[in-house]
Design an enzyme around this catalytic site. Structure first.
Site, PDB file in Angstrom:
ATOM      1  N   GLY A  13       0.813  -1.200   0.000  1.00  0.00           N
ATOM      2  CA  GLY A  13       0.000   0.000   0.000  1.00  0.00           C
ATOM      3  C   GLY A  13       0.846   1.249   0.000  1.00  0.00           C
ATOM      4  N   ASN A  14       0.194   2.377   0.223  1.00  0.00           N
ATOM      5  CA  ASN A  14       0.911   3.654   0.226  1.00  0.00           C
ATOM      6  C   ASN A  14       1.674   3.905   1.519  1.00  0.00           C
ATOM      7  OD1 ASN A  14       0.128   4.802  -2.386  1.00  0.00           O
ATOM      8  ND2 ASN A  14      -1.944   4.742  -1.555  1.00  0.00           N
ATOM      9  N   LYS A  18       1.734  -5.220   3.625  1.00  0.00           N
ATOM     10  CA  LYS A  18       1.075  -6.326   4.324  1.00  0.00           C
ATOM     11  C   LYS A  18       1.341  -7.587   3.527  1.00  0.00           C
ATOM     12  CE  LYS A  18      -3.403  -7.507   6.373  1.00  0.00           C
ATOM     13  NZ  LYS A  18      -4.837  -7.096   6.491  1.00  0.00           N
ATOM     14  N   VAL A  99      -5.873  -1.829  -8.174  1.00  0.00           N
ATOM     15  CA  VAL A  99      -5.811  -3.284  -8.167  1.00  0.00           C
ATOM     16  C   VAL A  99      -6.228  -3.851  -6.821  1.00  0.00           C
ATOM     17  CG1 VAL A  99      -3.368  -3.391  -7.487  1.00  0.00           C
ATOM     18  CG2 VAL A  99      -4.390  -5.257  -8.824  1.00  0.00           C
ATOM     19  N   ASP A 100      -6.045  -3.077  -5.742  1.00  0.00           N
ATOM     20  CA  ASP A 100      -6.483  -3.558  -4.432  1.00  0.00           C
ATOM     21  C   ASP A 100      -7.999  -3.695  -4.385  1.00  0.00           C
ATOM     22  OD1 ASP A 100      -6.705  -0.762  -4.639  1.00  0.00           O
ATOM     23  OD2 ASP A 100      -6.316  -0.424  -2.519  1.00  0.00           O
ATOM     24  N   ARG A 101      -8.705  -2.741  -4.982  1.00  0.00           N
ATOM     25  CA  ARG A 101     -10.165  -2.844  -5.047  1.00  0.00           C
ATOM     26  C   ARG A 101     -10.591  -4.035  -5.894  1.00  0.00           C
ATOM     27  NH1 ARG A 101     -12.020   2.831  -7.211  1.00  0.00           N
ATOM     28  NH2 ARG A 101     -14.099   1.852  -7.117  1.00  0.00           N
ATOM     29  N   ASP A 120     -13.952  -0.602   1.957  1.00  0.00           N
ATOM     30  CA  ASP A 120     -12.633  -0.496   2.576  1.00  0.00           C
ATOM     31  C   ASP A 120     -12.537   0.864   3.267  1.00  0.00           C
ATOM     32  OD1 ASP A 120      -9.924  -0.247   3.229  1.00  0.00           O
ATOM     33  OD2 ASP A 120      -9.267  -1.281   1.430  1.00  0.00           O
ATOM     34  N   THR A 123      -7.513   5.487   4.739  1.00  0.00           N
ATOM     35  CA  THR A 123      -7.280   6.911   4.520  1.00  0.00           C
ATOM     36  C   THR A 123      -8.370   7.481   3.632  1.00  0.00           C
ATOM     37  OG1 THR A 123      -4.897   6.541   4.697  1.00  0.00           O
ATOM     38  CG2 THR A 123      -5.617   8.613   3.692  1.00  0.00           C
ATOM     39  N   THR A 174     -18.893  21.777  19.826  1.00  0.00           N
ATOM     40  CA  THR A 174     -18.404  21.778  18.447  1.00  0.00           C
ATOM     41  C   THR A 174     -17.484  20.596  18.163  1.00  0.00           C
ATOM     42  OG1 THR A 174     -18.582  24.178  18.254  1.00  0.00           O
ATOM     43  CG2 THR A 174     -17.070  23.085  16.748  1.00  0.00           C
TER      44      THR A 174
END
Length: 240
Positions: A13-14, A18, A99-101, A120, A123, A174
């Site tokens: 990943g970014n 893993k 490609v992960d999706r 997913d 981030t 708030t």
């Protein structure tokens, strides 16, 4: 578990790597994380084959190719395709779908005979829906932290704190309103995905994955399945 009878599956990943090991006897097991590909050198050298999913930059793929070549280890790099294993992509420009999706959807399809949504929560938050061997499309929206940061950075007199609630209530300050509003958006996206499925079929599964799963744990629903390793599961489908 590494060895010449095992396969090394890598989800790059970014922010981190893993990876897990797959063998005929144990299936997918021994899931770990690393900060960089270099930490996997010994594992790369002691496996039958490496299967890679990479959403990081192209240099990361090149690095993996060169390292595997030096170690004389066979490498398979997964790519999004117009159709894989009979499952068709909704994108006309299918190469632009991460490609992960794609791998997560292939995994979901292998785990369920029903229509499905893969959500997913990281981030960014992504949602993809599949029905009858067809990817119907999906959504991309900011994840919790991105949403909150954008809100407080671009809105005057709106501020927050570091709390990250997991139970949705109504805010009375708030800070709480911001935190709970972002939580409501995340949970709302899951419920809207369910509504999209419900409009099309009576039987479906919703697969929830990613580091932000705790944000939707309170959504007690028999249609929801929490999965941690969909990308690696998707990669395992390419093992001969």
């Amino acid at each position: 578990m590494s060895g010449q009878d095992s396969y090394l599956l890598v989800d790059m990943g970014n922010t981190c790597v893993k990876y897990g090991f797959y063998s005929a006897t144990k299936g997918l097991a021994d899931i770990r994380t690393a900060d960089s590909l270099a930490e996997l050198t010994s594992d790369l050298a002691n496996c039958a084959r490496v299967l890679l999913s990479c959403v990081a930059n192209d240099e990361s793929v090149i690095q993996c190719r060169e390292l595997c070549k030096e170690l004389n280890t066979d490498l398979f790099v997964a790519k999004t395709e117009a159709e894989t294993f009979g499952f068709r992509c909704a994108y006309s420009r299918y190469k632009t779908l991460g490609v992960d999706r794609w791998l997560a959807m292939l995994a979901a399809r292998s785990l369920s005979h029903k229509a499905f949504a893969v959500i997913d929560i990281g981030t960014a938050m992504t949602c993809d829906i599949g029905l009858n061997n067809q990817h119907l499309g999906g959504w991309i929206l900011p994840g919790y932290d991105l949403m909150r940061t954008s809100l407080i950075s671009n809105t005057a007199r709106v501020f927050s704190d570091g709390n990250r609630p997991t139970v949705l209530t109504l805010g009375k300050e708030t800070e709480d309103c911001v935190n709970l509003g972002c939580l409501a958006a995340i949970q709302g996206a899951v419920l809207m995905a369910k509504e999209q499925l419900r409009q099309r079929t009576d039987e479906f599964d919703i697969f929830l994955t990613g580091g932000g799963q705790s944000l939707v744990k309170e959504l007690q629903d028999s249609d929801i399945r929490f999965e941690n390793n969909l990308v690696l599961t998707g990669l395992s489908l390419f093992i001969d």
